[in-house]
Design an enzyme around this catalytic site. Sequence first.
Site, PDB file in Angstrom:
ATOM      1  N   ASN A   1       2.372   5.132   7.217  1.00 13.09           N
ATOM      2  CA  ASN A   1       1.980   3.903   6.725  1.00 13.09           C
ATOM      3  C   ASN A   1       2.338   2.271   7.189  1.00 13.09           C
ATOM      4  O   ASN A   1       1.726   1.277   6.715  1.00 13.09           O
ATOM      5  CB  ASN A   1       1.702   4.233   4.800  1.00 13.09           C
ATOM      6  CG  ASN A   1       1.105   2.843   4.557  1.00 13.09           C
ATOM      7  OD1 ASN A   1       0.646   1.943   3.836  1.00 13.09           O
ATOM      8  ND2 ASN A   1       2.497   1.911   3.452  1.00 13.09           N
TER       9      ASN A   1
ATOM     10  N   VAL B   1      10.233   2.673  12.672  1.00 13.64           N
ATOM     11  CA  VAL B   1       9.686   3.400  12.956  1.00 13.64           C
ATOM     12  C   VAL B   1       8.789   3.256  14.328  1.00 13.64           C
ATOM     13  O   VAL B   1       8.928   4.144  15.392  1.00 13.64           O
ATOM     14  CB  VAL B   1       8.192   3.670  12.816  1.00 13.64           C
ATOM     15  CG1 VAL B   1       8.336   4.103  10.797  1.00 13.64           C
ATOM     16  CG2 VAL B   1       7.414   2.497  12.734  1.00 13.64           C
TER      17      VAL B   1
ATOM     18  N   ASP C   1      11.653   3.702   5.255  1.00  6.95           N
ATOM     19  CA  ASP C   1      11.399   2.258   5.651  1.00  6.95           C
ATOM     20  C   ASP C   1      12.387   1.538   6.253  1.00  6.95           C
ATOM     21  O   ASP C   1      13.839   1.180   5.840  1.00  6.95           O
ATOM     22  CB  ASP C   1      10.768   1.527   3.912  1.00  6.95           C
ATOM     23  CG  ASP C   1      10.509   0.284   4.330  1.00  6.95           C
ATOM     24  OD1 ASP C   1       8.885   0.424   3.893  1.00  6.95           O
ATOM     25  OD2 ASP C   1      10.670  -0.950   4.415  1.00  6.95           O
TER      26      ASP C   1
ATOM     27  N   TYR D   1      -3.684  -6.550  17.176  1.00  3.40           N
ATOM     28  CA  TYR D   1      -3.496  -6.011  15.254  1.00  3.40           C
ATOM     29  C   TYR D   1      -4.874  -4.661  15.766  1.00  3.40           C
ATOM     30  O   TYR D   1      -4.925  -3.945  15.393  1.00  3.40           O
ATOM     31  CB  TYR D   1      -3.785  -6.621  14.293  1.00  3.40           C
ATOM     32  CG  TYR D   1      -3.913  -6.386  13.397  1.00  3.40           C
ATOM     33  CD1 TYR D   1      -2.540  -5.061  12.910  1.00  3.40           C
ATOM     34  CD2 TYR D   1      -5.039  -5.718  11.724  1.00  3.40           C
ATOM     35  CE1 TYR D   1      -2.920  -4.541  11.320  1.00  3.40           C
ATOM     36  CE2 TYR D   1      -4.439  -5.655  11.030  1.00  3.40           C
ATOM     37  CZ  TYR D   1      -3.658  -4.334  10.702  1.00  3.40           C
ATOM     38  OH  TYR D   1      -3.801  -3.866   9.388  1.00  3.40           O
TER      39      TYR D   1
ATOM     40  N   ILE E   1       0.934  -0.917  -0.054  1.00  8.00           N
ATOM     41  CA  ILE E   1      -0.137   0.136  -0.237  1.00  8.00           C
ATOM     42  C   ILE E   1       0.645   0.944  -0.779  1.00  8.00           C
ATOM     43  O   ILE E   1       0.077   2.419  -0.637  1.00  8.00           O
ATOM     44  CB  ILE E   1      -0.661  -0.074   1.176  1.00  8.00           C
ATOM     45  CG1 ILE E   1      -2.242  -1.554   0.764  1.00  8.00           C
ATOM     46  CG2 ILE E   1      -1.378   1.152   0.543  1.00  8.00           C
ATOM     47  CD1 ILE E   1      -3.119  -1.029   2.714  1.00  8.00           C
TER      48      ILE E   1
ATOM     49  N   LYS F   1      -4.847  -0.684  15.394  1.00  5.67           N
ATOM     50  CA  LYS F   1      -5.230   0.278  14.492  1.00  5.67           C
ATOM     51  C   LYS F   1      -6.454   1.011  15.096  1.00  5.67           C
ATOM     52  O   LYS F   1      -6.743   2.393  14.836  1.00  5.67           O
ATOM     53  CB  LYS F   1      -6.144  -0.415  13.441  1.00  5.67           C
ATOM     54  CG  LYS F   1      -4.811  -1.571  12.818  1.00  5.67           C
ATOM     55  CD  LYS F   1      -4.380   0.086  11.792  1.00  5.67           C
ATOM     56  CE  LYS F   1      -2.517  -0.931  11.134  1.00  5.67           C
ATOM     57  NZ  LYS F   1      -1.861   0.268  10.422  1.00  5.67           N
TER      58      LYS F   1
HETATM   59  N1  LIG Z   1      -2.784  -6.113   3.530  1.00  8.82           N
HETATM   60  C1  LIG Z   1      -4.128  -5.004   4.156  1.00  8.82           C
HETATM   61  O1  LIG Z   1      -5.492  -5.900   3.764  1.00  8.82           O
HETATM   62  C2  LIG Z   1      -3.823  -4.010   4.916  1.00  8.82           C
HETATM   63  C3  LIG Z   1      -4.646  -3.860   5.477  1.00  8.82           C
HETATM   64  C4  LIG Z   1      -5.573  -2.969   6.392  1.00  8.82           C
HETATM   65  C5  LIG Z   1      -4.333  -1.980   6.814  1.00  8.82           C
HETATM   66  N2  LIG Z   1      -3.433  -2.122   6.140  1.00  8.82           N
HETATM   67  C6  LIG Z   1      -1.894  -1.384   6.294  1.00  8.82           C
HETATM   68  O2  LIG Z   1      -1.316  -0.874   5.299  1.00  8.82           O
HETATM   69  C7  LIG Z   1      -0.077  -0.477   6.105  1.00  8.82           C
HETATM   70  C8  LIG Z   1       0.444  -1.285   4.971  1.00  8.82           C
HETATM   71  O3  LIG Z   1       0.380  -3.008   4.797  1.00  8.82           O
HETATM   72  P1  LIG Z   1       0.797  -3.322   3.430  1.00  8.82           P
HETATM   73  O4  LIG Z   1      -0.120  -4.634   3.200  1.00  8.82           O
HETATM   74  O5  LIG Z   1       1.333  -2.432   1.899  1.00  8.82           O
HETATM   75  O6  LIG Z   1       2.311  -4.638   3.840  1.00  8.82           O
HETATM   76  P2  LIG Z   1       4.144  -4.902   3.298  1.00  8.82           P
HETATM   77  O7  LIG Z   1       4.223  -5.499   3.927  1.00  8.82           O
HETATM   78  O8  LIG Z   1       3.601  -4.755   2.414  1.00  8.82           O
HETATM   79  O9  LIG Z   1       4.257  -3.480   3.327  1.00  8.82           O
HETATM   80  C9  LIG Z   1       4.436  -3.019   4.804  1.00  8.82           C
HETATM   81  C10 LIG Z   1       6.026  -1.796   5.116  1.00  8.82           C
HETATM   82  O10 LIG Z   1       6.257  -1.662   5.592  1.00  8.82           O
HETATM   83  C11 LIG Z   1       7.757  -1.905   6.211  1.00  8.82           C
HETATM   84  N3  LIG Z   1       7.772  -1.663   7.967  1.00  8.82           N
HETATM   85  C12 LIG Z   1       7.299  -2.271   8.717  1.00  8.82           C
HETATM   86  N4  LIG Z   1       7.526  -2.362   9.981  1.00  8.82           N
HETATM   87  C13 LIG Z   1       8.688  -1.257   9.653  1.00  8.82           C
HETATM   88  C14 LIG Z   1       8.884  -0.255  10.834  1.00  8.82           C
HETATM   89  N5  LIG Z   1       9.315  -0.630  11.970  1.00  8.82           N
HETATM   90  N6  LIG Z   1      10.184   0.403  10.303  1.00  8.82           N
HETATM   91  C15 LIG Z   1       9.964   1.010   8.940  1.00  8.82           C
HETATM   92  N7  LIG Z   1       8.989   0.159   8.424  1.00  8.82           N
HETATM   93  C16 LIG Z   1       8.570  -0.350   8.000  1.00  8.82           C
HETATM   94  C17 LIG Z   1       8.040  -2.573   5.066  1.00  8.82           C
HETATM   95  O11 LIG Z   1       8.933  -2.777   5.588  1.00  8.82           O
HETATM   96  C18 LIG Z   1       7.126  -2.747   4.511  1.00  8.82           C
HETATM   97  O12 LIG Z   1       8.515  -2.383   3.171  1.00  8.82           O
HETATM   98  C19 LIG Z   1       0.248  -1.099   7.258  1.00  8.82           C
HETATM   99  O13 LIG Z   1      -0.297  -0.410   8.427  1.00  8.82           O
HETATM  100  C20 LIG Z   1      -1.067  -2.876   7.553  1.00  8.82           C
HETATM  101  O14 LIG Z   1      -1.480  -2.232   8.625  1.00  8.82           O
HETATM  102  C21 LIG Z   1      -3.493  -3.366   5.524  1.00  8.82           C
END
Ligand SMILES: NC(=O)c1ccc[n+]([C@@H]2O[C@H](COP(=O)([O-])OP(=O)(O)OC[C@H]3O[C@@H](n4cnc5c(N)ncnc54)[C@H](O)[C@@H]3O)[C@@H](O)[C@H]2O)c1
Length: 262
Positions: free
Chosen positions: A93, A67, A50, A158, A31, A162
Amino acid sequence: MGGGQVTALRQAQGPMLDGLVAIVTGGASGIGAAIAAALHDEGAKIAVLDRDISGADERFAAFTADVSDRASVDAAVAAVAERFGRIDIVINNAGVGAQGDIAANDDDEWARVLSINVTGIARVTSAALPWLRKSPSAAVCNTASIASTTGLPQRALYSASKGAVSALTRAMAADHLREGIRVNAVNPGTADTPWVGRLLDSADDPAAERAALNARQPHGRLVSPDEVAGAVLYLVSPASGSTTGTFIEVDGGMAQLRLRPE
Ligand SMILES: NC(=O)c1ccc[n+]([C@@H]2O[C@H](COP(=O)([O-])OP(=O)(O)OC[C@H]3O[C@@H](n4cnc5c(N)ncnc54)[C@H](O)[C@@H]3O)[C@@H](O)[C@H]2O)c1
């Protein structure tokens, strides 16, 4: 407004985010990567923060930052300001998942997930705050989740994280309204990202698990990262100056709709 009018407006005014600088945490994947691309396409300069920048698009400046670590965040935000001379938009994010009921995770895991998903937003935004205060169109957008508003099984930690993102979004919006900083959030449903790919890979029957996730959403499929990015673009655009302390659900109707089974 029709597509033709949007195009005409763009030709008249130029890209929506021209000249603005945006930080996107977790912008190297899923995302976050889609949000970074959408903002870039509208003229913003992008700084991806990241913990693993290996997947970051080479069009963006990428800074390694965790983060959950204040010193790492402070150094990265300072490096962004040094590089671009301003920060106008912060996309909080970065996030991690956690599975299981209330008994499934120990105190260390609760602390780790809350530190990334919740306190991470405070670390990054507070480091950027002096720059946001100087921006003529400052905006923050947090990635919350369907889990903020809807009880999902086996997602206790989780969901707690959120739900806190939602409460924090409102509180930040109130605190910074009079400084000209808008704060909003998106609530994605299950989105087709590497994260969900990893979850499916670890399931006993990945195809059945994917079918179950598709069926859970009223529109019958996973949300695309680009669909989430479109909502974020709307929220951070200077044209949305009256929109703060609010949420856009990008979830195929999951939070609000009750359809009869087909
Ligand atoms: N995929 C889903 O179904 C979904 C649904 C609702 C919300 N979200 C939220 O969307 C956001 C992104 O999720 P995604 O599915 O793209 O995940 P993803 O795992 O594809 O990407 C997450 C990114 O965050 C980075 N990251 C993780 N921990 C970190 C830290 N401590 N410091 C810096 N960077 C860090 C990772 O390296 C990765 O590049 C998250 O907050 C997640 O909770 C995802």
